[in-house]
Design an enzyme around this catalytic site. Structure first.
Site, PDB file in Angstrom:
ATOM      1  N   LYS A 173     -58.580 -18.371 -28.584  1.00  0.00           N
ATOM      2  CA  LYS A 173     -59.447 -17.602 -28.935  1.00  0.00           C
ATOM      3  C   LYS A 173     -59.468 -16.841 -29.949  1.00  0.00           C
ATOM      4  O   LYS A 173     -58.826 -15.912 -30.018  1.00  0.00           O
ATOM      5  CB  LYS A 173     -59.837 -16.688 -27.467  1.00  0.00           C
ATOM      6  CG  LYS A 173     -61.338 -16.434 -27.231  1.00  0.00           C
ATOM      7  CD  LYS A 173     -61.912 -15.496 -28.100  1.00  0.00           C
ATOM      8  CE  LYS A 173     -61.405 -13.936 -28.452  1.00  0.00           C
ATOM      9  NZ  LYS A 173     -61.861 -13.299 -29.494  1.00  0.00           N
ATOM     10  N   GLU A 246     -48.323  -8.355 -29.235  1.00  0.00           N
ATOM     11  CA  GLU A 246     -47.681  -7.948 -30.359  1.00  0.00           C
ATOM     12  C   GLU A 246     -48.968  -6.918 -30.803  1.00  0.00           C
ATOM     13  O   GLU A 246     -50.235  -7.372 -31.171  1.00  0.00           O
ATOM     14  CB  GLU A 246     -47.338  -8.780 -31.435  1.00  0.00           C
ATOM     15  CG  GLU A 246     -46.076  -9.692 -31.132  1.00  0.00           C
ATOM     16  CD  GLU A 246     -44.957  -8.651 -30.834  1.00  0.00           C
ATOM     17  OE1 GLU A 246     -44.802  -7.445 -31.403  1.00  0.00           O
ATOM     18  OE2 GLU A 246     -44.058  -9.086 -30.204  1.00  0.00           O
ATOM     19  N   CYS A 280     -50.461  -5.113 -39.896  1.00  0.00           N
ATOM     20  CA  CYS A 280     -49.890  -4.418 -38.877  1.00  0.00           C
ATOM     21  C   CYS A 280     -48.623  -3.870 -39.085  1.00  0.00           C
ATOM     22  O   CYS A 280     -48.298  -2.717 -38.677  1.00  0.00           O
ATOM     23  CB  CYS A 280     -49.656  -5.715 -37.558  1.00  0.00           C
ATOM     24  SG  CYS A 280     -48.596  -6.906 -37.990  1.00  0.00           S
ATOM     25  N   GLU A 377     -53.066   4.793 -35.347  1.00  0.00           N
ATOM     26  CA  GLU A 377     -53.189   3.678 -36.270  1.00  0.00           C
ATOM     27  C   GLU A 377     -54.298   3.605 -36.868  1.00  0.00           C
ATOM     28  O   GLU A 377     -55.639   3.979 -36.375  1.00  0.00           O
ATOM     29  CB  GLU A 377     -52.967   2.232 -35.565  1.00  0.00           C
ATOM     30  CG  GLU A 377     -52.996   1.304 -36.552  1.00  0.00           C
ATOM     31  CD  GLU A 377     -52.854  -0.042 -35.719  1.00  0.00           C
ATOM     32  OE1 GLU A 377     -53.616  -0.568 -34.890  1.00  0.00           O
ATOM     33  OE2 GLU A 377     -52.091  -0.939 -36.386  1.00  0.00           O
TER      34      GLU A 377
HETATM   35  P1  NAD Z   1     -58.539  -6.180 -31.644  1.00  0.00           P
HETATM   36  O1  NAD Z   1     -57.650  -5.816 -30.770  1.00  0.00           O
HETATM   37  O2  NAD Z   1     -59.837  -5.771 -31.697  1.00  0.00           O
HETATM   38  O3  NAD Z   1     -58.757  -7.966 -31.252  1.00  0.00           O
HETATM   39  C1  NAD Z   1     -57.545  -8.685 -31.157  1.00  0.00           C
HETATM   40  C2  NAD Z   1     -58.124 -10.244 -30.365  1.00  0.00           C
HETATM   41  O4  NAD Z   1     -58.440  -9.548 -29.283  1.00  0.00           O
HETATM   42  C3  NAD Z   1     -59.653 -10.678 -30.945  1.00  0.00           C
HETATM   43  O5  NAD Z   1     -59.418 -11.887 -30.849  1.00  0.00           O
HETATM   44  C4  NAD Z   1     -60.594  -9.929 -29.987  1.00  0.00           C
HETATM   45  O6  NAD Z   1     -61.790 -10.566 -30.003  1.00  0.00           O
HETATM   46  C5  NAD Z   1     -59.610  -9.946 -28.660  1.00  0.00           C
HETATM   47  N1  NAD Z   1     -60.029  -9.080 -27.628  1.00  0.00           N
HETATM   48  C6  NAD Z   1     -60.651  -7.795 -27.902  1.00  0.00           C
HETATM   49  N2  NAD Z   1     -60.468  -7.105 -26.733  1.00  0.00           N
HETATM   50  C7  NAD Z   1     -60.192  -7.646 -25.844  1.00  0.00           C
HETATM   51  C8  NAD Z   1     -59.983  -7.832 -24.464  1.00  0.00           C
HETATM   52  N3  NAD Z   1     -60.456  -6.523 -23.733  1.00  0.00           N
HETATM   53  N4  NAD Z   1     -59.479  -8.775 -23.729  1.00  0.00           N
HETATM   54  C9  NAD Z   1     -58.985  -9.752 -24.313  1.00  0.00           C
HETATM   55  N5  NAD Z   1     -59.364  -9.909 -25.655  1.00  0.00           N
HETATM   56  C10 NAD Z   1     -59.761  -8.967 -26.432  1.00  0.00           C
HETATM   57  O7  NAD Z   1     -57.800  -6.287 -32.870  1.00  0.00           O
HETATM   58  P2  NAD Z   1     -58.334  -6.823 -34.591  1.00  0.00           P
HETATM   59  O8  NAD Z   1     -59.158  -5.787 -35.040  1.00  0.00           O
HETATM   60  O9  NAD Z   1     -58.424  -8.224 -34.596  1.00  0.00           O
HETATM   61  O10 NAD Z   1     -56.849  -6.835 -35.279  1.00  0.00           O
HETATM   62  C11 NAD Z   1     -56.240  -5.493 -35.748  1.00  0.00           C
HETATM   63  C12 NAD Z   1     -55.188  -5.049 -34.690  1.00  0.00           C
HETATM   64  O11 NAD Z   1     -54.240  -5.994 -34.514  1.00  0.00           O
HETATM   65  C13 NAD Z   1     -54.342  -3.809 -35.378  1.00  0.00           C
HETATM   66  O12 NAD Z   1     -54.423  -3.041 -34.440  1.00  0.00           O
HETATM   67  C14 NAD Z   1     -53.207  -4.310 -35.818  1.00  0.00           C
HETATM   68  O13 NAD Z   1     -51.980  -3.630 -35.824  1.00  0.00           O
HETATM   69  C15 NAD Z   1     -52.945  -5.665 -34.701  1.00  0.00           C
HETATM   70  N6  NAD Z   1     -51.971  -6.411 -35.302  1.00  0.00           N
HETATM   71  C16 NAD Z   1     -50.740  -6.646 -34.994  1.00  0.00           C
HETATM   72  C17 NAD Z   1     -49.993  -7.496 -35.296  1.00  0.00           C
HETATM   73  C18 NAD Z   1     -48.689  -7.656 -34.920  1.00  0.00           C
HETATM   74  O14 NAD Z   1     -47.793  -8.480 -34.936  1.00  0.00           O
HETATM   75  N7  NAD Z   1     -47.992  -6.507 -33.995  1.00  0.00           N
HETATM   76  C19 NAD Z   1     -50.247  -8.328 -36.153  1.00  0.00           C
HETATM   77  C20 NAD Z   1     -51.594  -8.323 -36.903  1.00  0.00           C
HETATM   78  C21 NAD Z   1     -52.419  -7.375 -36.161  1.00  0.00           C
END
Ligand code: NAD
Length: 478
Positions: A173, A246, A280, A377
């Site tokens: 997903k 992560e 991130c 963040e």
């Molecule tokens: P997000 O949390 O909005 O979405 C991530 C994924 O989760 C998407 O596929 C989204 O559709 C899904 N999602 C959202 N809510 C959900 C829920 N309640 N249940 C299940 N799935 C859900 O994050 P984003 O905007 O896509 O990415 C940015 C974030 O990702 C930042 O916080 C960044 O720090 C983090 N990030 C972390 C790493 C790491 O390795 N630590 C790497 C890249 C990005």
């Protein structure tokens, strides 16, 4: 315009209820990249049905076969590197150089995990009756992979690669911000010979992600994204299944009084404004020793002003657009919050005119530790300068957030650097390097609110443990 579909049991199909969403180019808002299914729980359920059915066939494939598929998928991606770079720039907003880096890295990841397919071993223990006890590492069954948009090939390859190497079926997903690149990765795996039952692709947003995390037939959920969504995933998975999370960061760079300030400026600017601040592990705080604070702030602000912002396909562009409207809103909100909290906006922080989510990177001075721009963040090009009177205060400030993903120090003093590495509460420590960027052969993961800390990604011993479950078999001679 690309017409995307879900992949379920080898069949490309729309959402059952026909809903769709559109993704546009963040540098040219009138340009539609594609239209994709907005999946519901019913679509996710069908994908998990197919994965449950496909899992046994893929689990029975030999390690050589699994490795061959991942190798062939890597070649497929390499052969299409140039068009993939353009698609990645247009879909996510990276610069061409950033996209080229990601496109070259993803096949390397797949090759790395192809090697892991050969290294899944167990133990044997002698038993008192002349028998033996041995352990088997078996696939978990169905793995759910939920991914963010900022590395739409690379991060999924670090999840799907090891999951398939271990013999699991995967339901993927991806982020709705980067659905096209997700589809390309799946196409690569199919072209590499993966049986269609071993991979399903379900487009959509939180609704689909939540349904995948909640499905009890999904034995392991690997998630990368925000801490907020990660917590929801963790709660849905519960204690009888496993989750690898992560999540976010608030990554500091400490600059000591002996630092080469030119080098420190390069390290900070690359860490803070690379990927338009949307990494991130990107730098969001600078903690500078009193003796160098003012000069460093001045140098970083000038360097930020010298960056060229524009469409990532253009020559000499340093910063592409922010990836989405919600990213732009968050950037502008936090700039306003910083100003309202009394921090000094030294440069940037405004939207640029034009048809895209272009902004000038923001640098704040006089940031106090309790301000929101020092603690939360932002995930955009906003850099907060904090002042420290000595090493101990700098370490305390660096550790003074709920996050613990990456932390850096710039110094010529190796002893201090090693002490910082020891005292830093973060999963990655960088000495004289940007906080962003990591090697695929090294364990990766955060501490505190940045991770579940249970299973690290990349090359740590826990990497493949997440995708396999251990069984102990006792055999007596008669
Ligand atoms: P997000 O949390 O909005 O979405 C991530 C994924 O989760 C998407 O596929 C989204 O559709 C899904 N999602 C959202 N809510 C959900 C829920 N309640 N249940 C299940 N799935 C859900 O994050 P984003 O905007 O896509 O990415 C940015 C974030 O990702 C930042 O916080 C960044 O720090 C983090 N990030 C972390 C790493 C790491 O390795 N630590 C790497 C890249 C990005």
């Amino acid at each position: 315009m690309h017409e995307g579909l879900n992949l379920v049991g080898g069949e490309w199909r729309p959402a059952a209820d026909g809903r769709t969403f559109r993704r546009h180019d963040p540098a040219e808002l009138g340009e539609i990249v594609g239209e994709f299914p907005e999946s519901s729980a019913a679509d996710v359920g069908a994908a998990v049905d197919a994965a449950v059915e496909g899992a046994a066939q893929w689990a029975a494939a030999s390690p050589e076969k699994r490795a061959d598929v991942l190798e062939a998928a890597a070649r497929w991606l390499e052969e299409r590197a140039d068009p993939l770079v353009v698609e990645l720039v247009r879909e996510e907003g990276k610069t061409r150089a950033e996209a080229a880096m990601e496109v070259s890295r993803t096949p390397r990841n797949l090759r790395f995990y192809a090697g892991e397919a050969h290294r899944i071993t167990g133990q044997s223990h002698p038993a008192g009756d002349g028998g033996i006890v041995y352990t088997r590492r078996e696939p978990v069954g169905v793995v759910g992979a939920i991914t963010p948009w900022n590395f739409p090939l690379n991060i999924p390859s670090r999840k799907i690669g090891p999951a398939l190497a271990a013999g699991n079926a995967v339901v993927f997903k991806p982020s709705p911000v980067t659905p096209l690149l997700a589809q390309r990765l799946v196409e690569a795996l199919l072209a590499g010979g993966l049986p269609p039952g071993a991979i399903s692709l379900v487009h959509g947003g939180a609704e689909a992600g939540a349904a995948l995390a909640a499905d009890e037939r999904v034995g392991a959920v690997t998630f990368t994204g925000s801490t907020r969504a990660g917590r929801a995933v963790h709660a849905a998975v519960g204690p009888s299944r496993r989750a690898q999370l992560e999540m976010g960061g608030k990554n500091p760079v400490v600059v000591l009084d002996d630092a080469d300030l030119e080098r420190a400026t390069q390290i900070i600017v690359k860490g803070a404004f690379g990927l338009s601040g949307q990494a991130c592990t990107g730098t969001s705080r600078v903690i500078a020793h009193d003796a160098v604070h003012d000069e460093l702030l001045e140098r970083v602000a000038r360097a930020a002003e010298a960056l060229t912002v524009g469409n990532g396909l253009g020559d000499g562009v340093d910063l592409g657009p922010l990836a989405a409207d919600f990213q732009l809103e968050k950037f502008l909100d936090y700039v306003r919050i910083g100003e309202e909290e009394g921090a000094e906006l030294v440069t940037g922080g405004r939207r640029l005119p034009g048809d895209g989510y272009f902004v000038r990177p923001a640098v704040f001075g006089a940031v106090a530790p309790d301000m929101r721009i020092a603690r939360e963040e932002i995930f955009g090009p906003v850099l907060a300068f904090q002042r420290a009177s000595g090493f101990d205060e700098a370490v305390a400030l660096a550790n003074g957030t709920d996050y613990g993903l990456s932390a850096g120090i710039v110094t010529r003093d190796t002893g201090r650097a090693l002490e910082f590495a020891r005292r830093s509460v973060s999963g990655l420590v960088k000495v004289n390097q940007p906080t962003s960027g990591m090697a695929m052969t090294v364990p990766f993961g955060g501490l505190k609110e940045s991770s579940t800390q249970t299973f690290k990604e990349q090359a740590g011993p826990s990497m493949m443990l997440f995708y396999t479950q251990e069984k102990s078999v006792y055999i007596s001679p008669r």
